[in-house]
Design a protein around this motif. Structure first.
Motif, PDB file in Angstrom:
ATOM      1  N   TYR A  41       0.852  -1.182   0.000  1.00 28.57           N
ATOM      2  CA  TYR A  41       0.000   0.000   0.000  1.00 28.57           C
ATOM      3  C   TYR A  41       0.894   1.240   0.000  1.00 28.57           C
ATOM      4  CZ  TYR A  41      -3.353   3.541   1.461  1.00 28.57           C
ATOM      5  OH  TYR A  41      -4.124   4.661   1.525  1.00 28.57           O
ATOM      6  N   ALA A  42       0.536   2.227  -0.804  1.00 26.53           N
ATOM      7  CA  ALA A  42       1.288   3.487  -0.817  1.00 26.53           C
ATOM      8  C   ALA A  42       0.352   4.607  -1.211  1.00 26.53           C
ATOM      9  CB  ALA A  42       2.462   3.410  -1.782  1.00 26.53           C
ATOM     10  N   VAL A  43       0.550   5.769  -0.568  1.00 24.27           N
ATOM     11  CA  VAL A  43      -0.352   6.901  -0.811  1.00 24.27           C
ATOM     12  C   VAL A  43       0.377   8.208  -0.492  1.00 24.27           C
ATOM     13  CG1 VAL A  43      -1.321   6.865   1.551  1.00 24.27           C
ATOM     14  CG2 VAL A  43      -2.733   7.692  -0.340  1.00 24.27           C
ATOM     15  N   LEU A  44       0.006   9.274  -1.181  1.00 25.00           N
ATOM     16  CA  LEU A  44       0.534  10.587  -0.810  1.00 25.00           C
ATOM     17  C   LEU A  44       0.020  10.920   0.588  1.00 25.00           C
ATOM     18  CD1 LEU A  44       0.087  13.017  -3.855  1.00 25.00           C
ATOM     19  CD2 LEU A  44       2.180  11.945  -3.065  1.00 25.00           C
ATOM     20  N   LYS A  45       0.857  11.547   1.392  1.00 28.26           N
ATOM     21  CA  LYS A  45       0.472  11.820   2.788  1.00 28.26           C
ATOM     22  C   LYS A  45      -0.848  12.571   2.883  1.00 28.26           C
ATOM     23  CE  LYS A  45       4.849  11.192   5.012  1.00 28.26           C
ATOM     24  NZ  LYS A  45       6.187  11.707   5.255  1.00 28.26           N
ATOM     25  N   ARG A  46      -1.091  13.514   1.953  1.00 33.06           N
ATOM     26  CA  ARG A  46      -2.323  14.303   2.058  1.00 33.06           C
ATOM     27  C   ARG A  46      -3.588  13.453   1.861  1.00 33.06           C
ATOM     28  NH1 ARG A  46      -4.218  18.678  -0.501  1.00 33.06           N
ATOM     29  NH2 ARG A  46      -2.224  19.752  -0.560  1.00 33.06           N
ATOM     30  N   ASP A  74      -8.905  11.674 -10.586  1.00 34.70           N
ATOM     31  CA  ASP A  74      -7.857  12.050 -11.531  1.00 34.70           C
ATOM     32  C   ASP A  74      -6.898  13.066 -10.918  1.00 34.70           C
ATOM     33  OD1 ASP A  74      -8.493  10.503 -13.894  1.00 34.70           O
ATOM     34  OD2 ASP A  74     -10.361  11.643 -13.907  1.00 34.70           O
ATOM     35  N   SER A  75      -7.435  13.939 -10.046  1.00 32.83           N
ATOM     36  CA  SER A  75      -6.572  14.953  -9.433  1.00 32.83           C
ATOM     37  C   SER A  75      -5.491  14.308  -8.570  1.00 32.83           C
ATOM     38  CB  SER A  75      -7.402  15.913  -8.585  1.00 32.83           C
ATOM     39  OG  SER A  75      -8.139  15.195  -7.627  1.00 32.83           O
ATOM     40  N   GLU A  76      -5.820  13.221  -7.904  1.00 29.80           N
ATOM     41  CA  GLU A  76      -4.829  12.541  -7.067  1.00 29.80           C
ATOM     42  C   GLU A  76      -3.734  11.919  -7.941  1.00 29.80           C
ATOM     43  OE1 GLU A  76      -6.465   9.917  -4.052  1.00 29.80           O
ATOM     44  OE2 GLU A  76      -4.517   8.971  -3.727  1.00 29.80           O
ATOM     45  N   LYS A  77      -4.151  11.279  -9.017  1.00 25.43           N
ATOM     46  CA  LYS A  77      -3.157  10.689  -9.931  1.00 25.43           C
ATOM     47  C   LYS A  77      -2.318  11.795 -10.585  1.00 25.43           C
ATOM     48  CE  LYS A  77      -6.592   8.027 -11.604  1.00 25.43           C
ATOM     49  NZ  LYS A  77      -7.309   7.208 -12.595  1.00 25.43           N
ATOM     50  N   ALA A  78      -2.976  12.922 -10.877  1.00 28.18           N
ATOM     51  CA  ALA A  78      -2.266  14.064 -11.478  1.00 28.18           C
ATOM     52  C   ALA A  78      -1.188  14.582 -10.524  1.00 28.18           C
ATOM     53  CB  ALA A  78      -3.254  15.175 -11.806  1.00 28.18           C
ATOM     54  N   LEU A  79      -1.545  14.708  -9.248  1.00 33.43           N
ATOM     55  CA  LEU A  79      -0.596  15.240  -8.269  1.00 33.43           C
ATOM     56  C   LEU A  79       0.598  14.295  -8.078  1.00 33.43           C
ATOM     57  CD1 LEU A  79      -0.090  17.635  -6.383  1.00 33.43           C
ATOM     58  CD2 LEU A  79      -1.283  16.403  -4.584  1.00 33.43           C
ATOM     59  N   ILE A  80       0.320  13.001  -8.057  1.00 36.96           N
ATOM     60  CA  ILE A  80       1.446  12.044  -7.935  1.00 36.96           C
ATOM     61  C   ILE A  80       2.356  12.182  -9.164  1.00 36.96           C
ATOM     62  CG2 ILE A  80       2.137   9.626  -7.647  1.00 36.96           C
ATOM     63  CD1 ILE A  80      -0.710   9.063  -6.557  1.00 36.96           C
ATOM     64  N   ALA A  99       2.774   4.307  -5.309  1.00 33.76           N
ATOM     65  CA  ALA A  99       1.607   5.123  -4.927  1.00 33.76           C
ATOM     66  C   ALA A  99       0.702   5.369  -6.139  1.00 33.76           C
ATOM     67  CB  ALA A  99       2.060   6.443  -4.322  1.00 33.76           C
ATOM     68  N   LEU A 100       1.323   5.594  -7.287  1.00 31.22           N
ATOM     69  CA  LEU A 100       0.534   5.825  -8.507  1.00 31.22           C
ATOM     70  C   LEU A 100      -0.239   4.559  -8.890  1.00 31.22           C
ATOM     71  CD1 LEU A 100      -0.185   7.856 -10.699  1.00 31.22           C
ATOM     72  CD2 LEU A 100       1.847   7.167 -11.964  1.00 31.22           C
ATOM     73  N   LEU A 101       0.418   3.437  -8.775  1.00 25.80           N
ATOM     74  CA  LEU A 101      -0.239   2.163  -9.077  1.00 25.80           C
ATOM     75  C   LEU A 101      -1.423   1.940  -8.122  1.00 25.80           C
ATOM     76  CD1 LEU A 101      -0.159  -0.527 -10.686  1.00 25.80           C
ATOM     77  CD2 LEU A 101       1.275  -1.450  -8.864  1.00 25.80           C
ATOM     78  N   ASN A 102      -1.201   2.223  -6.835  1.00 27.79           N
ATOM     79  CA  ASN A 102      -2.279   2.103  -5.846  1.00 27.79           C
ATOM     80  C   ASN A 102      -3.461   2.998  -6.213  1.00 27.79           C
ATOM     81  OD1 ASN A 102      -1.907   0.839  -2.788  1.00 27.79           O
ATOM     82  ND2 ASN A 102       0.015   0.978  -3.918  1.00 27.79           N
ATOM     83  N   GLU A 162      15.115   5.868  -4.532  1.00 21.98           N
ATOM     84  CA  GLU A 162      14.274   5.237  -3.500  1.00 21.98           C
ATOM     85  C   GLU A 162      12.928   5.949  -3.391  1.00 21.98           C
ATOM     86  OE1 GLU A 162      17.839   3.484  -0.620  1.00 21.98           O
ATOM     87  OE2 GLU A 162      17.104   5.518  -0.322  1.00 21.98           O
ATOM     88  N   ALA A 163      12.959   7.275  -3.468  1.00 23.09           N
ATOM     89  CA  ALA A 163      11.705   8.040  -3.411  1.00 23.09           C
ATOM     90  C   ALA A 163      10.853   7.750  -4.650  1.00 23.09           C
ATOM     91  CB  ALA A 163      12.010   9.521  -3.301  1.00 23.09           C
ATOM     92  N   LEU A 164      11.491   7.747  -5.811  1.00 21.17           N
ATOM     93  CA  LEU A 164      10.745   7.513  -7.062  1.00 21.17           C
ATOM     94  C   LEU A 164      10.042   6.157  -7.055  1.00 21.17           C
ATOM     95  CD1 LEU A 164      13.172   9.042  -9.697  1.00 21.17           C
ATOM     96  CD2 LEU A 164      10.757   9.625  -9.451  1.00 21.17           C
ATOM     97  N   MET A 165      10.730   5.158  -6.516  1.00 18.93           N
ATOM     98  CA  MET A 165      10.147   3.820  -6.451  1.00 18.93           C
ATOM     99  C   MET A 165       8.848   3.856  -5.634  1.00 18.93           C
ATOM    100  SD  MET A 165      12.087   0.399  -5.188  1.00 18.93           S
ATOM    101  CE  MET A 165      13.631   0.750  -5.995  1.00 18.93           C
TER     102      MET A 165
END
Ligand SMILES: [Zn+2]
Length: 255
Positions: free
Chosen positions: A76-81, A135-141, A124-127, A116-119
């Motif tokens: 599981y991975a997600v942007l903190k926001r 779409d905005s979340e995928k756009a921000l990632i 997170a994008l795949l999640n 390491e960050a990019l990985m």
């Protein structure tokens, strides 16, 4: 040592990145593992400037690297926001399409290299795709992946001085930056039509500035002009925003 395994460089005279970082505890909303995630201390890092596409540049540290919460147990991975409780159907999608086949990635130290960050951002994008995020979340990632590539390039230094293997690596970041900027532009365009502001934390004017800059960058002066004209006519925009929009309009006319 392969390039990707090299620890992050500290510029001469710069403060060590680790002094801005502390470990924060989270519980994974998918598998309930306890997580300890490197996190930038609030208010400690000083912003130097913002790039043309709003990328914030801080002294001594690239804070973007630490924007993802990642569970190396289930993937599981997600942007903190966007971290928080997950709806049951989303959890099930993530379990089925990510957790079941997830192979842990190498653990990182307290401070991340760009690779390491990019990985973690790519996971997170795949999640986001799997759980059908906005779409905005995928756009921000995507935008942040592009920013990380730019940060990686800056860390590498002057490309004129590189030998061939290093130049190849630099060009790869460069290509990836353009690819993800474009993706961010396309996804934010869709989000602008289908979502209600704030979109990825931006109000309408901020989003239109970002989109106009991205469109201008990719030579789409038609959309760029339309967006800044909208800012000029909007009752919501301040005088300084209108001035900035006028400057951009002039630039697009010249292109
Ligand atoms: Zn997990």
């Amino acid at each position: 040592m392969a390039l990707s395994e090299m620890p992050p460089k500290t510029k001469p005279g710069a403060r060590y990145e680790g002094t801005y970082i502390f470990m924060k505890s989270y519980v994974c909303p998918v598998c309930e593992s306890k997580l300890s995630i490197p996190t930038v201390m609030t208010g400690k890092a000083r912003m130097e400037k913002q790039d043309w596409d709003l990328r914030p540049v801080f002294t001594d540290i690239d804070t973007i690297k630490y924007d993802v919460i990642h569970c190396n147990n289930c993937g599981y991975a997600v942007l903190k926001r966007y971290f928080g409780v997950l709806a049951k159907p989303h959890k099930e999608l993530l379990r089925k399409h990510i957790a079941e086949n997830y192979k842990p990635i190498p653990e990182a130290m307290r401070i991340y290299t760009y690779d390491e960050a990019l990985m973690r951002f790519k996971i997170a994008l795949l999640n986001a795709e799997v759980r059908q995020a906005h779409d905005s979340e995928k756009a921000l990632i995507s935008l942040k992946i592009a920013w990380l590539c730019r940060g990686a390039k800056e860390e590498m230094g002057d490309p004129e001085t590189f030998n061939r293997p290093v130049r190849i690596k630099y060009d790869k970041y460069d290509e990836m930056e353009e690819k993800y900027l474009k993706r961010a532009m396309e996804l934010f365009m869709v989000a602008r039509r289908s979502e209600t502001p704030p979109i990825a934390g931006m109000n309408e004017i901020a989003l239109d500035f970002l989109l106009a800059s991205l469109c201008g960058h990719f030579g789409n002066t038609g959309d760029a002009t339309r967006l800044v004209s909208g800012i000029l006519q909007s009752k919501q925009s301040t005088n300084s925003q209108k001035n900035r929009a006028r400057e951009m309009l002039e630039r697009f006319k010249k292109q």
